[in-house]
Scaffold this motif. Structure first.
Motif, PDB file in Angstrom:
ATOM      1  N   GLU A  96      60.787  73.805  11.250  1.00  0.00           N
ATOM      2  CA  GLU A  96      60.943  75.213  11.381  1.00  0.00           C
ATOM      3  C   GLU A  96      62.373  75.372  12.137  1.00  0.00           C
ATOM      4  O   GLU A  96      62.428  74.560  13.201  1.00  0.00           O
ATOM      5  N   GLY A  97      63.221  76.146  11.675  1.00  0.00           N
ATOM      6  CA  GLY A  97      64.516  76.367  12.298  1.00  0.00           C
ATOM      7  C   GLY A  97      65.611  75.226  11.892  1.00  0.00           C
ATOM      8  O   GLY A  97      66.708  75.352  12.398  1.00  0.00           O
ATOM      9  N   ARG A  98      65.193  74.225  11.488  1.00  0.00           N
ATOM     10  CA  ARG A  98      66.140  73.126  11.093  1.00  0.00           C
ATOM     11  C   ARG A  98      66.388  73.232   9.552  1.00  0.00           C
ATOM     12  O   ARG A  98      67.312  72.699   9.082  1.00  0.00           O
ATOM     13  N   PHE A  99      65.467  73.405   8.937  1.00  0.00           N
ATOM     14  CA  PHE A  99      65.229  73.290   7.506  1.00  0.00           C
ATOM     15  C   PHE A  99      65.412  74.445   6.810  1.00  0.00           C
ATOM     16  O   PHE A  99      64.688  75.626   7.158  1.00  0.00           O
ATOM     17  N   THR A 100      65.783  74.911   5.652  1.00  0.00           N
ATOM     18  CA  THR A 100      65.836  75.944   5.001  1.00  0.00           C
ATOM     19  C   THR A 100      65.612  75.613   3.282  1.00  0.00           C
ATOM     20  O   THR A 100      66.276  74.864   2.682  1.00  0.00           O
ATOM     21  N   ILE A 101      64.634  76.332   2.949  1.00  0.00           N
ATOM     22  CA  ILE A 101      64.318  76.345   1.503  1.00  0.00           C
ATOM     23  C   ILE A 101      64.883  77.547   0.852  1.00  0.00           C
ATOM     24  O   ILE A 101      64.685  78.432   1.215  1.00  0.00           O
ATOM     25  N   SER A 102      65.176  77.012  -0.526  1.00  0.00           N
ATOM     26  CA  SER A 102      65.816  78.164  -1.331  1.00  0.00           C
ATOM     27  C   SER A 102      65.598  77.881  -2.621  1.00  0.00           C
ATOM     28  O   SER A 102      65.563  76.863  -3.250  1.00  0.00           O
ATOM     29  N   ARG A 103      65.542  78.899  -3.586  1.00  0.00           N
ATOM     30  CA  ARG A 103      65.290  78.756  -4.960  1.00  0.00           C
ATOM     31  C   ARG A 103      65.915  79.880  -5.760  1.00  0.00           C
ATOM     32  O   ARG A 103      66.212  80.804  -5.487  1.00  0.00           O
ATOM     33  N   ASP A 104      66.418  78.966  -7.083  1.00  0.00           N
ATOM     34  CA  ASP A 104      67.369  79.617  -8.197  1.00  0.00           C
ATOM     35  C   ASP A 104      66.393  79.724  -9.256  1.00  0.00           C
ATOM     36  O   ASP A 104      66.527  78.622  -9.862  1.00  0.00           O
ATOM     37  N   ASN A 105      65.552  80.630  -9.747  1.00  0.00           N
ATOM     38  CA  ASN A 105      64.818  80.620 -10.904  1.00  0.00           C
ATOM     39  C   ASN A 105      65.506  80.309 -12.156  1.00  0.00           C
ATOM     40  O   ASN A 105      65.127  79.753 -13.109  1.00  0.00           O
ATOM     41  N   ALA A 106      66.989  80.898 -12.182  1.00  0.00           N
ATOM     42  CA  ALA A 106      67.736  80.925 -13.409  1.00  0.00           C
ATOM     43  C   ALA A 106      68.076  79.427 -13.745  1.00  0.00           C
ATOM     44  O   ALA A 106      68.229  78.997 -14.847  1.00  0.00           O
ATOM     45  N   LYS A 107      68.367  78.778 -12.595  1.00  0.00           N
ATOM     46  CA  LYS A 107      68.881  77.388 -12.756  1.00  0.00           C
ATOM     47  C   LYS A 107      67.719  76.299 -12.567  1.00  0.00           C
ATOM     48  O   LYS A 107      68.021  75.162 -12.701  1.00  0.00           O
ATOM     49  N   ARG A 108      66.566  77.119 -12.301  1.00  0.00           N
ATOM     50  CA  ARG A 108      65.372  76.074 -12.231  1.00  0.00           C
ATOM     51  C   ARG A 108      65.719  75.190 -11.090  1.00  0.00           C
ATOM     52  O   ARG A 108      65.160  73.807 -11.445  1.00  0.00           O
ATOM     53  N   THR A 109      65.969  75.507  -9.967  1.00  0.00           N
ATOM     54  CA  THR A 109      66.137  74.535  -8.884  1.00  0.00           C
ATOM     55  C   THR A 109      65.686  75.032  -7.687  1.00  0.00           C
ATOM     56  O   THR A 109      65.905  76.271  -7.281  1.00  0.00           O
ATOM     57  N   VAL A 110      65.320  74.126  -6.829  1.00  0.00           N
ATOM     58  CA  VAL A 110      64.911  74.622  -5.400  1.00  0.00           C
ATOM     59  C   VAL A 110      65.743  73.305  -4.335  1.00  0.00           C
ATOM     60  O   VAL A 110      65.662  72.388  -4.748  1.00  0.00           O
ATOM     61  N   THR A 111      66.199  74.065  -3.565  1.00  0.00           N
ATOM     62  CA  THR A 111      67.056  73.278  -2.664  1.00  0.00           C
ATOM     63  C   THR A 111      66.566  73.255  -1.040  1.00  0.00           C
ATOM     64  O   THR A 111      65.834  74.357  -0.710  1.00  0.00           O
ATOM     65  N   LEU A 112      66.250  72.203  -0.581  1.00  0.00           N
ATOM     66  CA  LEU A 112      66.013  71.830   0.779  1.00  0.00           C
ATOM     67  C   LEU A 112      67.475  71.403   1.648  1.00  0.00           C
ATOM     68  O   LEU A 112      67.737  70.488   1.477  1.00  0.00           O
ATOM     69  N   GLN A 113      67.736  72.509   2.385  1.00  0.00           N
ATOM     70  CA  GLN A 113      68.981  72.256   3.306  1.00  0.00           C
ATOM     71  C   GLN A 113      68.127  71.693   4.464  1.00  0.00           C
ATOM     72  O   GLN A 113      67.441  72.522   5.142  1.00  0.00           O
ATOM     73  N   MET A 114      68.745  70.447   4.972  1.00  0.00           N
ATOM     74  CA  MET A 114      68.241  69.898   6.097  1.00  0.00           C
ATOM     75  C   MET A 114      69.111  69.555   7.202  1.00  0.00           C
ATOM     76  O   MET A 114      70.154  68.949   6.843  1.00  0.00           O
ATOM     77  N   ASN A 115      69.181  70.359   8.504  1.00  0.00           N
ATOM     78  CA  ASN A 115      70.081  70.200   9.483  1.00  0.00           C
ATOM     79  C   ASN A 115      69.625  69.663  10.601  1.00  0.00           C
ATOM     80  O   ASN A 115      68.238  69.440  10.870  1.00  0.00           O
ATOM     81  N   SER A 116      70.207  69.169  11.772  1.00  0.00           N
ATOM     82  CA  SER A 116      69.714  68.438  12.818  1.00  0.00           C
ATOM     83  C   SER A 116      68.809  67.684  12.418  1.00  0.00           C
ATOM     84  O   SER A 116      67.681  67.442  13.212  1.00  0.00           O
ATOM     85  N   LEU A 117      68.785  66.841  11.677  1.00  0.00           N
ATOM     86  CA  LEU A 117      67.975  65.653  11.238  1.00  0.00           C
ATOM     87  C   LEU A 117      67.665  64.687  12.357  1.00  0.00           C
ATOM     88  O   LEU A 117      68.340  64.271  13.066  1.00  0.00           O
ATOM     89  N   LYS A 118      66.278  64.215  12.373  1.00  0.00           N
ATOM     90  CA  LYS A 118      65.873  63.207  13.277  1.00  0.00           C
ATOM     91  C   LYS A 118      65.418  62.173  12.802  1.00  0.00           C
ATOM     92  O   LYS A 118      64.902  62.138  11.603  1.00  0.00           O
ATOM     93  N   PRO A 119      65.378  60.966  13.542  1.00  0.00           N
ATOM     94  CA  PRO A 119      64.564  59.799  12.870  1.00  0.00           C
ATOM     95  C   PRO A 119      63.275  60.058  12.181  1.00  0.00           C
ATOM     96  O   PRO A 119      62.951  59.264  11.360  1.00  0.00           O
ATOM     97  N   GLU A 120      62.549  60.884  12.863  1.00  0.00           N
ATOM     98  CA  GLU A 120      61.085  61.065  12.532  1.00  0.00           C
ATOM     99  C   GLU A 120      61.078  62.037  11.183  1.00  0.00           C
ATOM    100  O   GLU A 120      59.832  62.076  10.517  1.00  0.00           O
ATOM    101  N   ASP A 121      62.246  62.407  10.442  1.00  0.00           N
ATOM    102  CA  ASP A 121      62.504  63.025   9.367  1.00  0.00           C
ATOM    103  C   ASP A 121      62.460  61.930   8.191  1.00  0.00           C
ATOM    104  O   ASP A 121      62.583  62.565   7.130  1.00  0.00           O
ATOM    105  N   THR A 122      62.679  60.687   8.488  1.00  0.00           N
ATOM    106  CA  THR A 122      62.782  59.628   7.774  1.00  0.00           C
ATOM    107  C   THR A 122      61.389  59.608   6.669  1.00  0.00           C
ATOM    108  O   THR A 122      60.427  59.735   7.096  1.00  0.00           O
ATOM    109  N   GLY A 123      61.707  59.380   5.429  1.00  0.00           N
ATOM    110  CA  GLY A 123      60.748  59.318   4.361  1.00  0.00           C
ATOM    111  C   GLY A 123      61.303  59.645   3.084  1.00  0.00           C
ATOM    112  O   GLY A 123      62.264  59.767   2.917  1.00  0.00           O
TER     113      GLY A 123
END
Length: 111
Positions: free
Chosen positions: A64-91
């Motif tokens: 929360e506060g670092r990642f942003t999810i967005s969706r474009d139904n026309a393009k059939r795309t869902v995007t996950l913008q990930m900022n301030s990444l940490k080593p524990e985000d690895t996967g």
């Protein structure tokens, strides 16, 4: 049958950013959530974020506060913008629509 393809993973340093995309091969209903999950090394797969419509994003507390999810139904795309990444985000990050999973994309955050 809808297929999902994730992209955008890679190697970044602590504090860096990545933008993941989930591309659907067919039409996806706007009322059905698209969800991002991740599975870290030696860990169980966990919820990251989901979005049902453009106004209903939900996040795990850890992102929360670092990642942003967005969706474009026309393009059939869902995007996950990930900022301030940490080593524990690895996967491996997966997107899911209904009971359909993508193949995943690797995210590695170095300390």
């Amino acid at each position: 049958q809808v297929e999902l393809v994730e992209s955008g993973g890679g190697l970044v340093q602590d504090g860096g950013s990545l933008r993941l995309s989930c591309q659907a091969s067919g039409r996806i209903g706007s009322l059905v959530p698209v969800t991002w999950y991740r599975q870290g090394p030696g860990k169980q797969r966990e919820f990251v974020a989901s979005i049902r419509s453009g106004r209903d994003p939900r996040y795990a507390e850890s992102v929360e506060g670092r990642f942003t999810i967005s969706r474009d139904n026309a393009k059939r795309t869902v995007t996950l913008q990930m900022n301030s990444l940490k080593p524990e985000d690895t996967g491996i990050y997966y997107c899911k629509y209904d009971d359909i999973w993508g193949q995943g994309t690797q995210v590695t955050v170095s300390s």
